[in-house]
Design a protein around this motif. Structure first.
Motif, PDB file in Angstrom:
ATOM      1  N   ARG A  49      -2.579   8.001 -16.634  1.00 16.11           N
ATOM      2  CA  ARG A  49      -3.389   7.064 -15.858  1.00 16.11           C
ATOM      3  C   ARG A  49      -2.600   6.438 -14.719  1.00 16.11           C
ATOM      4  NH1 ARG A  49      -6.617   4.097 -20.890  1.00 16.11           N
ATOM      5  NH2 ARG A  49      -7.418   6.086 -21.684  1.00 16.11           N
ATOM      6  N   VAL A  50      -3.325   6.164 -13.644  1.00 20.38           N
ATOM      7  CA  VAL A  50      -2.814   5.362 -12.538  1.00 20.38           C
ATOM      8  C   VAL A  50      -3.522   4.021 -12.616  1.00 20.38           C
ATOM      9  CG1 VAL A  50      -2.601   5.147 -10.035  1.00 20.38           C
ATOM     10  CG2 VAL A  50      -2.456   7.416 -11.114  1.00 20.38           C
ATOM     11  N   ILE A  51      -2.744   2.943 -12.767  1.00 22.43           N
ATOM     12  CA  ILE A  51      -3.293   1.594 -12.828  1.00 22.43           C
ATOM     13  C   ILE A  51      -2.839   0.863 -11.575  1.00 22.43           C
ATOM     14  CG2 ILE A  51      -3.573  -0.486 -14.215  1.00 22.43           C
ATOM     15  CD1 ILE A  51      -4.348   2.043 -15.738  1.00 22.43           C
ATOM     16  N   ASN A  52      -3.758   0.610 -10.662  1.00 18.93           N
ATOM     17  CA  ASN A  52      -3.423  -0.072  -9.419  1.00 18.93           C
ATOM     18  C   ASN A  52      -3.811  -1.546  -9.503  1.00 18.93           C
ATOM     19  OD1 ASN A  52      -2.340   2.158  -8.102  1.00 18.93           O
ATOM     20  ND2 ASN A  52      -4.328   2.824  -7.323  1.00 18.93           N
ATOM     21  N   ILE A  53      -2.833  -2.415  -9.290  1.00 17.76           N
ATOM     22  CA  ILE A  53      -3.090  -3.850  -9.350  1.00 17.76           C
ATOM     23  C   ILE A  53      -3.527  -4.320  -7.962  1.00 17.76           C
ATOM     24  CG2 ILE A  53      -2.226  -6.100 -10.049  1.00 17.76           C
ATOM     25  CD1 ILE A  53      -2.315  -3.886 -12.249  1.00 17.76           C
ATOM     26  N   SER A  54      -4.807  -4.546  -7.843  1.00 22.24           N
ATOM     27  CA  SER A  54      -5.384  -5.015  -6.590  1.00 22.24           C
ATOM     28  C   SER A  54      -5.483  -6.543  -6.638  1.00 22.24           C
ATOM     29  CB  SER A  54      -6.750  -4.352  -6.374  1.00 22.24           C
ATOM     30  OG  SER A  54      -7.354  -4.802  -5.185  1.00 22.24           O
ATOM     31  N   LEU A  96       0.810  -1.218   0.000  1.00 22.96           N
ATOM     32  CA  LEU A  96       0.000   0.000   0.000  1.00 22.96           C
ATOM     33  C   LEU A  96       0.842   1.265   0.000  1.00 22.96           C
ATOM     34  CD1 LEU A  96      -2.813   1.350   0.151  1.00 22.96           C
ATOM     35  CD2 LEU A  96      -2.542   1.346   2.639  1.00 22.96           C
ATOM     36  N   PHE A  97       1.626   1.467   1.059  1.00 26.71           N
ATOM     37  CA  PHE A  97       2.318   2.747   1.212  1.00 26.71           C
ATOM     38  C   PHE A  97       3.320   2.987   0.077  1.00 26.71           C
ATOM     39  CE2 PHE A  97       1.642   1.796   5.951  1.00 26.71           C
ATOM     40  CZ  PHE A  97       0.372   2.342   5.915  1.00 26.71           C
ATOM     41  N   GLY A  98       3.984   1.928  -0.388  1.00 27.76           N
ATOM     42  CA  GLY A  98       4.906   2.091  -1.502  1.00 27.76           C
ATOM     43  C   GLY A  98       4.207   2.586  -2.751  1.00 27.76           C
ATOM     44  N   LYS A 123      -5.124  -4.858   0.224  1.00 27.20           N
ATOM     45  CA  LYS A 123      -5.809  -4.681  -1.059  1.00 27.20           C
ATOM     46  C   LYS A 123      -7.132  -3.931  -0.885  1.00 27.20           C
ATOM     47  CE  LYS A 123      -2.689  -6.625  -3.581  1.00 27.20           C
ATOM     48  NZ  LYS A 123      -1.875  -5.809  -4.532  1.00 27.20           N
ATOM     49  N   PHE A 124      -7.862  -4.188   0.200  1.00 27.14           N
ATOM     50  CA  PHE A 124      -9.050  -3.380   0.486  1.00 27.14           C
ATOM     51  C   PHE A 124      -8.640  -1.914   0.596  1.00 27.14           C
ATOM     52  CE2 PHE A 124     -11.439  -7.124   1.121  1.00 27.14           C
ATOM     53  CZ  PHE A 124     -12.762  -6.823   1.435  1.00 27.14           C
ATOM     54  N   ALA A 125      -7.532  -1.651   1.279  1.00 27.07           N
ATOM     55  CA  ALA A 125      -7.064  -0.273   1.432  1.00 27.07           C
ATOM     56  C   ALA A 125      -6.666   0.324   0.089  1.00 27.07           C
ATOM     57  CB  ALA A 125      -5.883  -0.227   2.402  1.00 27.07           C
ATOM     58  N   LEU A 126      -6.024  -0.463  -0.774  1.00 32.32           N
ATOM     59  CA  LEU A 126      -5.644   0.040  -2.090  1.00 32.32           C
ATOM     60  C   LEU A 126      -6.876   0.368  -2.927  1.00 32.32           C
ATOM     61  CD1 LEU A 126      -3.300   0.652  -4.029  1.00 32.32           C
ATOM     62  CD2 LEU A 126      -3.459  -1.727  -4.827  1.00 32.32           C
ATOM     63  N   GLU A 127      -7.921  -0.425  -2.785  1.00 31.76           N
ATOM     64  CA  GLU A 127      -9.177  -0.131  -3.480  1.00 31.76           C
ATOM     65  C   GLU A 127      -9.752   1.207  -3.001  1.00 31.76           C
ATOM     66  OE1 GLU A 127     -11.260  -2.183  -5.569  1.00 31.76           O
ATOM     67  OE2 GLU A 127     -10.031  -3.995  -5.687  1.00 31.76           O
ATOM     68  N   ALA A 128      -9.712   1.434  -1.700  1.00 26.45           N
ATOM     69  CA  ALA A 128     -10.243   2.682  -1.151  1.00 26.45           C
ATOM     70  C   ALA A 128      -9.435   3.878  -1.627  1.00 26.45           C
ATOM     71  CB  ALA A 128     -10.254   2.618   0.375  1.00 26.45           C
ATOM     72  N   VAL A 129      -8.120   3.759  -1.593  1.00 26.59           N
ATOM     73  CA  VAL A 129      -7.263   4.837  -2.082  1.00 26.59           C
ATOM     74  C   VAL A 129      -7.548   5.115  -3.558  1.00 26.59           C
ATOM     75  CG1 VAL A 129      -4.864   5.427  -2.627  1.00 26.59           C
ATOM     76  CG2 VAL A 129      -5.426   4.505  -0.382  1.00 26.59           C
TER      77      VAL A 129
END
Length: 286
Positions: A124-129, A104-106, A147-153
């Motif tokens: 674009r920002v593509i976040n792999i959850s 997450l933090f990285g 991963k829940f936190a990454l989804e929220a961010v």
């Protein structure tokens, strides 16, 4: 130009190669020299990056800003990560913090560092959850929490950047044929060996069953190349969706939209039951 973190192996390496094949110059983040040599190729420039080290992140941002070809940054693919399957009670607090730093933090740090360039290019920002970003199965609590936190961010960032033209996309893979599942199983075994006798009684059979289920799923899962095709679509589509799922486990995400919690609990337990060893009990309290 596109940044792909965690490009040493698996989905990250496959994504770097697919984007390079499509004509992008890819800055491929790896952590070791031998991984850099393995991924190096036409259109792929490996960079030694540990996303948990601020100096490395600043170096990445400088490389983007001082690109000798003055290429714009089309996207950052936040893919670096680590997996682990362990009960919440048995996961040491320093390991919780390490997992959040990587998963997450990285990613937040990398995104913050390159966001000015993305705003200039309307990139674009593509976040792999993960499917684990929507469903927290037994022993997946620590990993799913990141991963829940990454989804929220991702949701918040998408709404914050809407007026800038920067799009934020989440990709949610299920089981994909990479080294991560085997590393997660090995880590789970190491952590299980360190559990107290009382914890062994509570969770030993569960951990063994989850590991067996993980191994069984990886024998019939999608390839990293198939996942890379979805990520490349998220990078290049003229009107990308906010979320893409990858693999058959995506059905779990759909179930969470209408299935009551207790019903989903029973369904997940039933799917796990065949993977228990003889003598291990699905419910150690019986």
């Amino acid at each position: 130009m596109v940044i792909v973190t965690g490009a040493s192996t698996g989905i990250g390496a496959a994504t770097a190669r697919e984007l390079a094949r499509r004509g992008f110059h890819v800055l491929a983040g790896v952590r070791r020299d031998r991984d850099a040599e393995a991924i190096r190729g036409p259109g792929i420039e490996p960079l030694l990056i540990d996303i948990t080290i601020p100096e490395h992140v600043r170096t990445l941002a400088t490389r983007v800003d001082q690109d000798p070809q003055r290429r714009q940054l089309r996207a950052v693919v936040n893919n670096a990560g680590m997996g682990v399957n362990v009960p919440v009670e048995a996961f040491p607090m320093d390991e919780w913090r390490k997992l959040f730093e990587v998963n997450l933090f990285g990613h937040v740090g990398v995104t913050q560092a390159v966001l000015p360039a993305l705003i200039r290019s309307k990139g674009r920002v593509i976040n792999i959850s993960s499917v684990g970003g929507k469903v927290a199965m037994a022993t997946y609590g620590p990993y799913a929490a990141t991963k829940f936190a990454l989804e929220a961010v991702s949701d918040a960032l998408r709404r914050e950047l809407a007026a800038t033209g920067v799009q934020v996309v989440v990709v949610e893979p299920g089981a994909v044929s990479t080294e991560m599942p085997s590393r997660a199983v090995a880590a789970a075994n190491d952590l299980a060996a360190a559990m107290t006798p009382e914890q062994q009684l509570r969770y030993g059979g569960l951990v063994r069953a989850v590991n067996a289920q993980t191994v069984s799923h990886t024998t019939s899962c999608l390839s990293a190349d198939a996942a890379a095709m979805v990520i490349a679509k998220a990078v290049t589509a003229s009107r990308p969706r906010t979320r893409y799922t990858v693999g058959r486990e995506a059905a779990l995400i759909r179930l969470t939209r209408f299935m009551p919690d207790r019903t989903l609990d029973r369904a997940l337990a039933a799917a796990l039951r065949p993977h228990y060893r003889a003598g291990d009990r699905a419910d150690p309290s019986t």
